[in-house]
Design a protein around this motif. Structure first.
Motif, PDB file in Angstrom:
ATOM      1  N   GLY A 158       0.815  -1.208   0.000  1.00 57.58           N
ATOM      2  CA  GLY A 158       0.000   0.000   0.000  1.00 57.58           C
ATOM      3  C   GLY A 158       0.847   1.254   0.000  1.00 57.58           C
ATOM      4  N   ARG A 159       0.194   2.360  -0.280  1.00 55.36           N
ATOM      5  CA  ARG A 159       0.839   3.672  -0.249  1.00 55.36           C
ATOM      6  C   ARG A 159       0.045   4.570   0.680  1.00 55.36           C
ATOM      7  NH1 ARG A 159       1.386   1.828  -5.555  1.00 55.36           N
ATOM      8  NH2 ARG A 159       3.559   1.813  -6.290  1.00 55.36           N
ATOM      9  N   GLU A 160       0.766   5.328   1.486  1.00 54.68           N
ATOM     10  CA  GLU A 160       0.127   6.169   2.493  1.00 54.68           C
ATOM     11  C   GLU A 160       0.511   7.626   2.295  1.00 54.68           C
ATOM     12  OE1 GLU A 160      -1.861   5.135   5.012  1.00 54.68           O
ATOM     13  OE2 GLU A 160      -1.697   2.980   4.582  1.00 54.68           O
ATOM     14  N   ALA A 161      -0.479   8.496   2.350  1.00 56.57           N
ATOM     15  CA  ALA A 161      -0.207   9.927   2.291  1.00 56.57           C
ATOM     16  C   ALA A 161       0.422  10.387   3.603  1.00 56.57           C
ATOM     17  CB  ALA A 161      -1.502  10.694   2.042  1.00 56.57           C
ATOM     18  N   VAL A 162       1.327  11.333   3.490  1.00 59.14           N
ATOM     19  CA  VAL A 162       1.996  11.908   4.656  1.00 59.14           C
ATOM     20  C   VAL A 162       1.123  13.009   5.250  1.00 59.14           C
ATOM     21  CG1 VAL A 162       3.929  13.433   5.266  1.00 59.14           C
ATOM     22  CG2 VAL A 162       4.341  11.314   4.009  1.00 59.14           C
ATOM     23  N   ARG A 163       1.166  13.133   6.569  1.00 55.96           N
ATOM     24  CA  ARG A 163       0.448  14.192   7.265  1.00 55.96           C
ATOM     25  C   ARG A 163       1.428  14.991   8.124  1.00 55.96           C
ATOM     26  NH1 ARG A 163      -2.502  13.471   3.860  1.00 55.96           N
ATOM     27  NH2 ARG A 163      -4.690  12.795   3.880  1.00 55.96           N
ATOM     28  N   ILE A 164       1.201  16.293   8.177  1.00 55.97           N
ATOM     29  CA  ILE A 164       1.985  17.189   9.014  1.00 55.97           C
ATOM     30  C   ILE A 164       1.239  17.382  10.330  1.00 55.97           C
ATOM     31  CG2 ILE A 164       3.023  19.479   9.221  1.00 55.97           C
ATOM     32  CD1 ILE A 164       4.215  17.717   7.004  1.00 55.97           C
ATOM     33  N   VAL A 208      -3.460  18.858  15.404  1.00 54.42           N
ATOM     34  CA  VAL A 208      -4.113  18.639  14.117  1.00 54.42           C
ATOM     35  C   VAL A 208      -3.142  17.945  13.171  1.00 54.42           C
ATOM     36  CG1 VAL A 208      -5.705  20.580  14.326  1.00 54.42           C
ATOM     37  CG2 VAL A 208      -3.462  20.946  13.281  1.00 54.42           C
ATOM     38  N   ALA A 209      -3.685  17.178  12.233  1.00 53.00           N
ATOM     39  CA  ALA A 209      -2.894  16.506  11.203  1.00 53.00           C
ATOM     40  C   ALA A 209      -3.400  16.980   9.851  1.00 53.00           C
ATOM     41  CB  ALA A 209      -3.029  14.992  11.329  1.00 53.00           C
ATOM     42  N   ARG A 210      -2.518  17.571   9.057  1.00 54.07           N
ATOM     43  CA  ARG A 210      -2.923  18.196   7.803  1.00 54.07           C
ATOM     44  C   ARG A 210      -2.150  17.621   6.617  1.00 54.07           C
ATOM     45  NH1 ARG A 210      -7.415  20.200   9.959  1.00 54.07           N
ATOM     46  NH2 ARG A 210      -7.153  22.139  11.147  1.00 54.07           N
ATOM     47  N   PRO A 211      -2.797  17.554   5.453  1.00 53.39           N
ATOM     48  CA  PRO A 211      -2.063  17.210   4.231  1.00 53.39           C
ATOM     49  C   PRO A 211      -1.259  18.413   3.753  1.00 53.39           C
ATOM     50  CG  PRO A 211      -4.336  17.725   3.710  1.00 53.39           C
ATOM     51  CD  PRO A 211      -4.232  17.777   5.215  1.00 53.39           C
ATOM     52  N   LEU A 212      -0.307  18.144   2.885  1.00 52.60           N
ATOM     53  CA  LEU A 212       0.472  19.214   2.269  1.00 52.60           C
ATOM     54  C   LEU A 212      -0.226  19.715   1.013  1.00 52.60           C
ATOM     55  CD1 LEU A 212       4.090  17.785   2.489  1.00 52.60           C
ATOM     56  CD2 LEU A 212       3.329  19.932   3.521  1.00 52.60           C
ATOM     57  N   GLN A 213      -0.120  20.987   0.777  1.00 53.51           N
ATOM     58  CA  GLN A 213      -0.642  21.567  -0.456  1.00 53.51           C
ATOM     59  C   GLN A 213       0.218  21.117  -1.634  1.00 53.51           C
ATOM     60  OE1 GLN A 213       0.000  25.872  -1.507  1.00 53.51           O
ATOM     61  NE2 GLN A 213      -2.190  25.992  -1.065  1.00 53.51           N
ATOM     62  N   GLY A 214      -0.406  20.914  -2.783  1.00 53.14           N
ATOM     63  CA  GLY A 214       0.334  20.553  -3.985  1.00 53.14           C
ATOM     64  C   GLY A 214       0.474  19.054  -4.148  1.00 53.14           C
ATOM     65  N   GLU A 215       1.543  18.647  -4.810  1.00 50.96           N
ATOM     66  CA  GLU A 215       1.765  17.225  -5.086  1.00 50.96           C
ATOM     67  C   GLU A 215       1.835  16.440  -3.781  1.00 50.96           C
ATOM     68  OE1 GLU A 215       5.123  14.301  -7.148  1.00 50.96           O
ATOM     69  OE2 GLU A 215       5.416  16.477  -7.088  1.00 50.96           O
ATOM     70  N   PRO A 216       1.022  15.391  -3.645  1.00 49.82           N
ATOM     71  CA  PRO A 216       1.033  14.619  -2.397  1.00 49.82           C
ATOM     72  C   PRO A 216       2.403  13.985  -2.142  1.00 49.82           C
ATOM     73  CG  PRO A 216      -0.889  14.072  -3.737  1.00 49.82           C
ATOM     74  CD  PRO A 216       0.018  14.900  -4.602  1.00 49.82           C
ATOM     75  N   LEU A 217       2.788  13.963  -0.886  1.00 50.79           N
ATOM     76  CA  LEU A 217       3.985  13.240  -0.460  1.00 50.79           C
ATOM     77  C   LEU A 217       3.505  11.885   0.056  1.00 50.79           C
ATOM     78  CD1 LEU A 217       6.964  12.963   0.166  1.00 50.79           C
ATOM     79  CD2 LEU A 217       6.616  14.334   2.235  1.00 50.79           C
ATOM     80  N   VAL A 218       3.979  10.817  -0.582  1.00 48.20           N
ATOM     81  CA  VAL A 218       3.461   9.473  -0.322  1.00 48.20           C
ATOM     82  C   VAL A 218       4.621   8.543   0.024  1.00 48.20           C
ATOM     83  CG1 VAL A 218       2.247   7.504  -1.355  1.00 48.20           C
ATOM     84  CG2 VAL A 218       1.504   9.833  -1.872  1.00 48.20           C
ATOM     85  N   VAL A 219       4.391   7.624   0.964  1.00 47.02           N
ATOM     86  CA  VAL A 219       5.381   6.598   1.295  1.00 47.02           C
ATOM     87  C   VAL A 219       4.736   5.224   1.128  1.00 47.02           C
ATOM     88  CG1 VAL A 219       6.729   8.058   2.828  1.00 47.02           C
ATOM     89  CG2 VAL A 219       4.823   6.752   3.762  1.00 47.02           C
TER      90      VAL A 219
END
Length: 210
Positions: free
Chosen positions: A90-96, A184-195
């Protein structure tokens, strides 16, 4: 914070890195390493075998597979020698992770607003490639962060962020158990950072039935 990935699979026999399982392993048991924040749900797919999960870091899993102490592993962003094969699970989106009153808080977070901030991140000693994916991915998006703190698990990361000592970065999956008030946990704006998380095994043994 509770872990939402509690194992309910009867095919799983819990073990420790020393190799002693809590119930007797059958001759058809597979010893499989796993990153603790991934849980053990993958092992419910096992067909006709019993899985003995062994919690290990990603480098520990790869070493144990090479030395034939494990039949397979499930880990984040592994660095693979020639003897080891893998498959993306699987691939997971990164959260800040930010304090709720952080001036950079936005949904999504603008990467440049994080420039110069102290970052708490998984140590390179625990997972070099995952560490680099986080840090290099942020910097490539204009977030010139300063790596200032190491946090192996979410329970180490949360106090640093709440205290305003650092911002945090983690995988979306790790947050399945929820966050405490004030964070809070937020996504990044723009191209997703994925691991990625991958199933890994020795090439000369073939893919395990997981």
């Amino acid at each position: 914070m509770t872990d939402a990935r509690t194992n309910r699979c009867s095919a799983v026999t819990t073990s420790t890195p020393s190799g002693r399982s809590r119930t007797a392993a059958s001759s058809l048991a597979l010893r499989v390493g796993y990153a603790e924040d991934l849980g053990t749900e993958l092992f419910c797919r096992a067909a006709g075998v019993r899985v003995v999960p062994v919690p290990m870091t990603t480098p520990e899993q790869v070493s144990a597979i090479l030395e034939r102490r494990l039949d397979a592993g499930w880990c984040w962003e592994p660095e693979l020698p020639d003897e080891v094969d893998s498959e993306v699970v699987g691939r997971e989106a990164v959260r800040i992770l930010l304090a709720a009153d952080d001036p950079a808080d936005a949904d999504p977070v603008v990467p440049s607003s994080l420039a110069g901030r102290s970052l708490a991140v998984v140590p390179r000693s625990v997972n070099p490639r995952l560490h680099d994916r986080f840090v290099d991915g942020l910097r490539a998006r204009g977030a010139e962060v300063v790596v200032a703190h190491e946090a192996v698990r979410l329970d180490r990361l949360v106090p640093l962020v709440l205290a305003g000592v650092a911002i945090g970065i983690t995988q979306e999956r790790v947050l399945a158990g929820g966050l405490p008030a004030g964070l809070v946990a937020r996504p990044l704006q723009g191209e997703p950072l994925v691991v990625e998380h991958r199933l890994v095994w020795r090439r000369d043994r073939g893919r395990p039935p997981l």
